[in-house]
Design an enzyme around this catalytic site. Structure first.
Site, PDB file in Angstrom:
ATOM      1  N   LYS A   1       0.857  -1.190   0.000  1.00 36.74           N
ATOM      2  CA  LYS A   1       0.000   0.000   0.000  1.00 36.74           C
ATOM      3  C   LYS A   1       0.893   1.239   0.000  1.00 36.74           C
ATOM      4  O   LYS A   1       1.919   1.269   0.698  1.00 36.74           O
ATOM      5  CB  LYS A   1      -0.907  -0.037   1.238  1.00 36.74           C
ATOM      6  CG  LYS A   1      -1.954   1.054   1.300  1.00 36.74           C
ATOM      7  CD  LYS A   1      -2.859   0.869   2.520  1.00 36.74           C
ATOM      8  CE  LYS A   1      -3.953   1.920   2.615  1.00 36.74           C
ATOM      9  NZ  LYS A   1      -4.835   1.709   3.786  1.00 36.74           N
TER      10      LYS A   1
ATOM     11  N   SER B   1     -10.010  -0.672   6.825  1.00 36.74           N
ATOM     12  CA  SER B   1      -9.384  -0.524   5.510  1.00 36.74           C
ATOM     13  C   SER B   1      -8.692  -1.756   4.936  1.00 36.74           C
ATOM     14  O   SER B   1      -8.317  -1.738   3.767  1.00 36.74           O
ATOM     15  CB  SER B   1      -8.377   0.613   5.539  1.00 36.74           C
ATOM     16  OG  SER B   1      -9.056   1.827   5.383  1.00 36.74           O
TER      17      SER B   1
ATOM     18  N   SER C   1      -9.790   1.761   2.747  1.00 36.56           N
ATOM     19  CA  SER C   1      -8.907   2.531   1.894  1.00 36.56           C
ATOM     20  C   SER C   1      -7.879   1.695   1.139  1.00 36.56           C
ATOM     21  O   SER C   1      -7.329   2.171   0.149  1.00 36.56           O
ATOM     22  CB  SER C   1      -8.184   3.575   2.738  1.00 36.56           C
ATOM     23  OG  SER C   1      -7.347   2.944   3.691  1.00 36.56           O
TER      24      SER C   1
HETATM   25  N1  GLN Z   1     -13.202   3.931   6.067  1.00 38.15           N
HETATM   26  C1  GLN Z   1     -12.664   4.347   7.319  1.00 38.15           C
HETATM   27  C2  GLN Z   1     -12.298   5.814   7.235  1.00 38.15           C
HETATM   28  O1  GLN Z   1     -12.594   6.414   6.270  1.00 38.15           O
HETATM   29  C3  GLN Z   1     -11.497   3.503   7.697  1.00 38.15           C
HETATM   30  C4  GLN Z   1     -10.283   3.838   6.938  1.00 38.15           C
HETATM   31  C5  GLN Z   1      -9.100   3.016   7.381  1.00 38.15           C
HETATM   32  O2  GLN Z   1      -9.235   1.988   8.006  1.00 38.15           O
HETATM   33  N2  GLN Z   1      -7.922   3.539   7.069  1.00 38.15           N
HETATM   34  O3  GLN Z   1     -11.723   6.356   8.119  1.00 38.15           O
END
Ligand code: GLN
Length: 489
Positions: free
Chosen positions: A79, A178, A154
């Site tokens: 990532k 994410s 994400s």
């Molecule tokens: N979707 C969640 C957010 O927008 C989690 C994102 C993540 O785990 N980095 O914060």
């Protein structure tokens, strides 16, 4: 089966017996990337030359028979919020577009030491804030099962790359879901480890008390092999735990006899798609047939999880993102009149809408006069959520829930409505707030014309019980064949 479609478990013995070279394997992955990227767009950068060098180096290790591990010669994706020395790390943000880290994240260094081959850096929502990868400043990744749909986020790029066989395994980060939500949307396996299990050194911080790095794999066993490499204490991250790391591969017993599977009643409520509910209840029934015992449990503070997370995470983000001032890193706006103007314009141009929204929400929640009402209150509720789990784990060994309320949604469907987007994290964020490990694995498909959509089963365990997750997940996987289905691309 093509080489790039195989798992670490299948490939490692072939590489070690020198029936297959890492260069050959890496070439097949790079070819797949070339063929699919115009449609999938999982990668922000592909490390073609470097990958082939790393593969040659792995082949030399096999030849010498030295330092060979299950990950030696295996093409993996990272990532793009994990620092890679000498290679751009953008966090999918304009503000870090030209940032080249002078050091490797600890997980990156560990994979390197193990002899893994890096094929590229994957797309994400800017600074990991989002649930669809639509917040990337550079591109939107497509879901390999239906190119009109999002891969989740994400870590959408990592999940899509694994699902499309554009790598063998990948790393992501999980602050509120994410890793698990994109794994669920893309039909692969993804684990968020216990907070402190994996070093965060070199992971660009979003919300430091919630962030964890974890693996994506095509199977549960592959995630266990990656965890064997990346887990454990790191002096460079003071929150990494001095707790011995078991051999996760030996947790992969196909046996759940006597284990109690908790099914929280608060997770089967309005808004949950019928197909997801059927698939998840079916998975629990399957585990019961395999010898586990299903018990109903309650996690009473679940309704407050989304609000709690969307106070804690932005509060921490507003502080973590203060460092992007146009001086230390990356982008700096041109034509400034004075230093304040320079900060303002740099941050105005460099950050996207969602990141700015989080910085403002977080700054507000932390400001004098509102701190007690918002941030402090959220911390208290966070403790209550953690206690819910502690009490539940007196009645069960592992908790089973849907990973997300629906399968992958359409690109553009939720971009205009942040609350709807935040609600897609409803089942994943509690594990981050409580610091406990959770895994998502395929448990069915929803109908969607000619493009069936994967459904994710989430399993949650007490702190440092990743071994239990691997055991239950592996048992279920061995008894089903959802993980063997591939998207038609
Ligand atoms: N979707 C969640 C957010 O927008 C989690 C994102 C993540 O785990 N980095 O914060």
């Amino acid at each position: 089966m093509h080489l790039n479609e195989q798992t670490i478990t299948q490939l490692a013995p072939l590489l070690q017996a020198r029936k297959l070279s890492s260069v050959e394997l890496t070439r097949s992955v790079l070819e797949r990337i070339r063929a699919l990227e115009p449609r999938v767009r999982a990668y922000l950068s592909v490390m073609e030359t470097q990958a082939l060098h790393m593969a040659e180096e792995a082949d030399r290790r096999f030849k010498r028979g030295e330092n060979v591990t299950p990950l030696t010669g295996i093409p993996v994706a990272l990532k793009d919020n994990l620092c890679t020395q000498g290679w751009p790390t953008t966090c999918a943000s304009k503000i870090l577009q030209n940032f080249v880290p002078p050091y490797d994240a600890t997980v990156v260094a560990r994979l390197k030491d193990a002899g893994a081959v890096f094929v590229g850096k994957t797309n994400l929502d800017e600074f990991a804030m989002g649930s669809s990868t639509e917040n990337s400043a550079f591109q939107v990744t497509a879901n390999p099962w239906d190119l009109e749909r999002v891969p989740g986020g994400s870590s959408g790029g990592s999940a899509a790359a694994v699902a499309a066989d554009e790598c063998i395994a990948a790393l992501g980060s999980d602050t509120g879901g994410s890793i698990r939500q994109p794994a669920g949307f893309c039909g692969v396996v993804g684990l968020k480890p216990t907070y402190g299990r994996v070093s965060r050194y070199g992971l660009v911080a979003f919300a430091s008390s919630l962030d964890q790095i974890g693996p994506f794999g095509k199977t549960v066993a592959d995630c266990a092999l990656v965890m064997n490499c990346i887990a454990g204490r790191d002096p460079a991250d003071s929150t990494s735990a001095s707790v011995a790391v078991p051999d996760y591969a030996s947790a992969l017993r196909a046996d759940v006899k006597g284990l109690r599977i908790g099914v929280p009643k608060e997770y089967f409520v309005e808004g949950l798609s019928r197909e997801v509910e059927t698939a998840v209840r079916g998975a629990v029934a399957r585990l019961a047939e395999l010898g586990a015992e299903a018990v109903e449990i309650s996690l009473p503070h679940t309704p407050y999880a989304v609000a709690t997370y969307y106070l804690c995470a932005p509060a921490e983000a507003s502080s973590n993102l203060a460092r992007y001032d146009g001086v230390h890193y990356g982008y700096r706006a041109a034509d400034q009149d004075n230093i304040i103007d320079m900060y303002t314009r740099t941050r105005h141009d460099g950050f996207g809408t969602e990141v700015k929204r989080r910085i403002m929400l977080g700054t507000y929640a932390l400001s004098a006069g509102y701190y007690d009402a918002y941030y402090l209150k959220a911390l208290k509720v966070r403790t209550l959520i953690k206690r819910d789990f502690e009490q539940a784990f007196e009645l069960c060994d592992v908790i089973a829930t849907p990973t997300s309320p629906t399968p992958a949604f359409r690109a553009g469907e939720k971009t205009g409505d942040p609350i709807q987007m935040y609600l897609s994290d409803i089942f994943t964020i509690s594990a981050n707030l409580a610091g406990i490990p959770a895994i998502s694995l395929p448990c069915g498909f929803a109908q969607n014309g000619g493009h069936p959509l994967p459904i994710g089963l989430q399993l949650i365990a007490p702190v440092f019980r990743e071994d239990t997750l691997f055991r239950v997940a592996h048992t279920y996987e061995q008894a089903t064949d959802f993980h063997k289905k591939k998207p038609t691309l």
